[in-house]
Design a protein around this motif. Sequence first.
Motif, PDB file in Angstrom:
ATOM      1  N   PHE A  94     -14.099  -1.635 -10.733  1.00 22.88           N
ATOM      2  CA  PHE A  94     -12.892  -1.216 -11.986  1.00 22.88           C
ATOM      3  C   PHE A  94     -11.725  -1.092 -10.469  1.00 22.88           C
ATOM      4  CE2 PHE A  94     -16.513   1.029 -13.440  1.00 22.88           C
ATOM      5  CZ  PHE A  94     -16.226   1.038 -14.440  1.00 22.88           C
ATOM      6  N   GLY A  95     -11.948  -1.970  -9.935  1.00 23.45           N
ATOM      7  CA  GLY A  95     -10.319  -2.215  -9.244  1.00 23.45           C
ATOM      8  C   GLY A  95      -9.938  -1.465  -7.702  1.00 23.45           C
ATOM      9  N   ALA A  96      -9.206  -1.291  -7.003  1.00 22.75           N
ATOM     10  CA  ALA A  96      -8.315  -0.620  -6.179  1.00 22.75           C
ATOM     11  C   ALA A  96      -9.065   0.276  -5.974  1.00 22.75           C
ATOM     12  CB  ALA A  96      -7.579  -1.257  -5.221  1.00 22.75           C
ATOM     13  N   PRO A  97      -9.588   0.871  -4.513  1.00 22.25           N
ATOM     14  CA  PRO A  97      -9.962   2.713  -4.749  1.00 22.25           C
ATOM     15  C   PRO A  97      -9.298   3.397  -5.733  1.00 22.25           C
ATOM     16  CG  PRO A  97     -10.248   1.534  -2.621  1.00 22.25           C
ATOM     17  CD  PRO A  97      -9.796   0.495  -3.500  1.00 22.25           C
ATOM     18  N   PRO A  98      -8.764   4.892  -5.793  1.00 20.93           N
ATOM     19  CA  PRO A  98      -8.014   5.546  -5.693  1.00 20.93           C
ATOM     20  C   PRO A  98      -7.306   5.890  -4.137  1.00 20.93           C
ATOM     21  CG  PRO A  98      -9.601   6.164  -7.382  1.00 20.93           C
ATOM     22  CD  PRO A  98      -9.833   5.317  -6.308  1.00 20.93           C
ATOM     23  N   VAL A 140       4.290  -2.083   1.303  1.00 15.51           N
ATOM     24  CA  VAL A 140       4.019  -3.463   0.420  1.00 15.51           C
ATOM     25  C   VAL A 140       2.170  -3.483   0.447  1.00 15.51           C
ATOM     26  CG1 VAL A 140       4.595  -6.088   0.529  1.00 15.51           C
ATOM     27  CG2 VAL A 140       6.047  -4.522   0.429  1.00 15.51           C
ATOM     28  N   CYS A 141       1.791  -3.889   1.973  1.00 13.13           N
ATOM     29  CA  CYS A 141       0.283  -3.932   1.991  1.00 13.13           C
ATOM     30  C   CYS A 141      -0.786  -3.345   1.421  1.00 13.13           C
ATOM     31  CB  CYS A 141       0.311  -3.496   3.350  1.00 13.13           C
ATOM     32  SG  CYS A 141       0.440  -4.942   4.196  1.00 13.13           S
ATOM     33  N   LEU A 142      -0.270  -1.815   1.436  1.00 13.71           N
ATOM     34  CA  LEU A 142      -1.129  -0.871  -0.197  1.00 13.71           C
ATOM     35  C   LEU A 142      -1.007  -1.771  -1.017  1.00 13.71           C
ATOM     36  CD1 LEU A 142      -0.345   2.555   1.594  1.00 13.71           C
ATOM     37  CD2 LEU A 142      -2.774   1.148   1.676  1.00 13.71           C
ATOM     38  N   GLY A 143      -0.227  -1.823  -1.332  1.00 15.23           N
ATOM     39  CA  GLY A 143       0.445  -2.575  -3.141  1.00 15.23           C
ATOM     40  C   GLY A 143      -0.517  -3.859  -3.188  1.00 15.23           C
ATOM     41  N   ALA A 144      -0.253  -4.646  -1.806  1.00 16.56           N
ATOM     42  CA  ALA A 144      -0.881  -5.751  -2.495  1.00 16.56           C
ATOM     43  C   ALA A 144      -2.540  -5.438  -2.227  1.00 16.56           C
ATOM     44  CB  ALA A 144      -0.855  -6.200  -1.129  1.00 16.56           C
ATOM     45  N   GLY A 145      -3.580  -4.428  -1.717  1.00 12.68           N
ATOM     46  CA  GLY A 145      -4.759  -3.842  -1.614  1.00 12.68           C
ATOM     47  C   GLY A 145      -4.736  -3.029  -3.067  1.00 12.68           C
ATOM     48  N   LEU A 146      -3.722  -2.984  -4.055  1.00  9.55           N
ATOM     49  CA  LEU A 146      -4.322  -1.875  -5.152  1.00  9.55           C
ATOM     50  C   LEU A 146      -4.270  -3.655  -6.649  1.00  9.55           C
ATOM     51  CD1 LEU A 146      -1.422   0.527  -4.866  1.00  9.55           C
ATOM     52  CD2 LEU A 146      -4.051   0.878  -5.577  1.00  9.55           C
ATOM     53  N   ALA A 147      -3.579  -4.709  -6.048  1.00  8.31           N
ATOM     54  CA  ALA A 147      -3.152  -5.199  -7.243  1.00  8.31           C
ATOM     55  C   ALA A 147      -4.578  -5.973  -6.694  1.00  8.31           C
ATOM     56  CB  ALA A 147      -2.726  -6.268  -6.256  1.00  8.31           C
ATOM     57  N   ALA A 148      -5.560  -5.976  -5.646  1.00 11.27           N
ATOM     58  CA  ALA A 148      -6.863  -6.751  -5.191  1.00 11.27           C
ATOM     59  C   ALA A 148      -7.706  -6.571  -6.004  1.00 11.27           C
ATOM     60  CB  ALA A 148      -6.727  -6.506  -3.993  1.00 11.27           C
TER      61      ALA A 148
END
Length: 148
Positions: A94-98, A140-148
Amino acid sequence: MSVPLPALLLGVAGLLPFVAGALAAHGMMPGISNPITGLLILQTYGAAILAFMGGCLWGFAAEARRRDWQPYVYSVIPALWAASATLFPGIPGFGAPPALATLASGFVVLLAVDLLFRGWGLGPRWWLSLRLPLSAGVLVCLGAGLAA
């Protein structure tokens, strides 16, 4: 006022685990073959750093010998926010962790609290000069994680 060199170098070094987590989340970190590991790096390190930043704010209030509650109350918000992020584990498929979204919003709120502290004259004058670019890197890094 310029940022002291030790604070600058250690602050930049503090971004390295965020970068490693973001790269690992996309399967681009040598030695880490599981992208979920990258998300866990971002979640655990992000929560630790968000809480640490609140501790810095507490220190600014204490150093100024503030007796009123307001700065101390605001300084515990990042730690409580970080703790709440650990309550949201990821759901495989279900995508990146909330948790990453919770942490990202926490770092944005932290910037607002930093601005409050600046308005109250708490903390070193160079603080925001360090915090703004480091926070951008974290987001930016947390956003990259969300996009993973």
